[in-house]
Write a protein that holds these residues in place. Sequence first.
Motif, PDB file in Angstrom:
ATOM      1  N   PHE A 133      29.766   3.386  37.609  1.00 40.74           N
ATOM      2  CA  PHE A 133      29.849   4.684  38.204  1.00 40.74           C
ATOM      3  C   PHE A 133      31.470   4.710  38.688  1.00 40.74           C
ATOM      4  O   PHE A 133      32.140   5.860  38.684  1.00 40.74           O
ATOM      5  CB  PHE A 133      28.944   4.805  39.480  1.00 40.74           C
ATOM      6  N   PHE A 178      33.811   7.441  37.182  1.00 36.40           N
ATOM      7  CA  PHE A 178      33.839   8.616  37.999  1.00 36.40           C
ATOM      8  C   PHE A 178      34.868   8.437  39.109  1.00 36.40           C
ATOM      9  O   PHE A 178      34.778   9.213  40.087  1.00 36.40           O
ATOM     10  CB  PHE A 178      32.427   9.189  38.448  1.00 36.40           C
ATOM     11  N   SER A 210      36.117  11.523  41.290  1.00 36.94           N
ATOM     12  CA  SER A 210      35.394  12.289  41.957  1.00 36.94           C
ATOM     13  C   SER A 210      33.962  11.599  42.017  1.00 36.94           C
ATOM     14  O   SER A 210      33.030  11.764  41.468  1.00 36.94           O
ATOM     15  CB  SER A 210      34.989  13.666  41.172  1.00 36.94           C
ATOM     16  N   SER A 239      31.304  12.040  43.457  1.00 38.03           N
ATOM     17  CA  SER A 239      30.333  13.168  44.194  1.00 38.03           C
ATOM     18  C   SER A 239      28.910  12.825  44.238  1.00 38.03           C
ATOM     19  O   SER A 239      28.275  11.706  43.408  1.00 38.03           O
ATOM     20  CB  SER A 239      30.566  14.138  43.387  1.00 38.03           C
ATOM     21  N   ARG A 267      27.235  13.336  40.789  1.00 36.50           N
ATOM     22  CA  ARG A 267      27.447  12.417  39.932  1.00 36.50           C
ATOM     23  C   ARG A 267      26.625  11.090  40.076  1.00 36.50           C
ATOM     24  O   ARG A 267      26.108  10.658  39.142  1.00 36.50           O
ATOM     25  CB  ARG A 267      28.965  12.137  39.715  1.00 36.50           C
ATOM     26  N   ALA A 283      23.363  12.389  38.847  1.00 37.88           N
ATOM     27  CA  ALA A 283      23.020  12.529  37.463  1.00 37.88           C
ATOM     28  C   ALA A 283      22.888  10.914  36.941  1.00 37.88           C
ATOM     29  O   ALA A 283      22.093  10.624  36.062  1.00 37.88           O
ATOM     30  CB  ALA A 283      24.286  12.993  36.879  1.00 37.88           C
ATOM     31  N   TRP A 297      26.323   6.917  46.475  1.00 34.60           N
ATOM     32  CA  TRP A 297      27.179   8.123  47.077  1.00 34.60           C
ATOM     33  C   TRP A 297      27.644   7.563  48.392  1.00 34.60           C
ATOM     34  O   TRP A 297      28.801   7.686  48.756  1.00 34.60           O
ATOM     35  CB  TRP A 297      26.441   9.368  46.956  1.00 34.60           C
TER      36      TRP A 297
END
Length: 154
Positions: free
Chosen positions: A76, A80, A83, A85, A88, A91, A137
């Motif tokens: 992750f 990413f 961002s 986020s 994401r 997802a 996150w």
Amino acid sequence: MQFYQLSAKDWAKTLIIGLVAAAVTAATMQGLLRAGISPLPEPLGLAFARLLLGDVPLPVGLLFHTVWNVAFVAFFVVMFGDSLSFGRATALAAALWGLVLVVFFPIVGWGFFGLAITPKLIVAAGGIHLLFAIVLWGGCRIAFGTSVPGAAAQ
């Protein structure tokens, strides 16, 4: 597709986030199993470890679970980093949930979507993957903010 190059400090943060995600999700699953609330017959990491290695104790299953969590947290952050986020993270967690339902549940003998055990496995696995997304996150927000500072795309 970009991969972000991380500093040693960023790799350490990523490892810590992965370990925290593994600990929170494992503790939650264990608590639910011990309380008789979880429909899973045993932790999935333990079921998979037993399939590969024979009759092994819970710590071996927890090690499988931890390695899996750390690997996908690293994925992750590296994928990413521009961002980090909640969308994401969710997802990724949803993709992993799907992987569990259609690959790992059948491999350990629980059937496609866990239906050989009970349809409740679908919701139980979804809930723990949502928790993973939240911890992933939140950990990234604390460690990096909304993106990895100074991450250079390769």
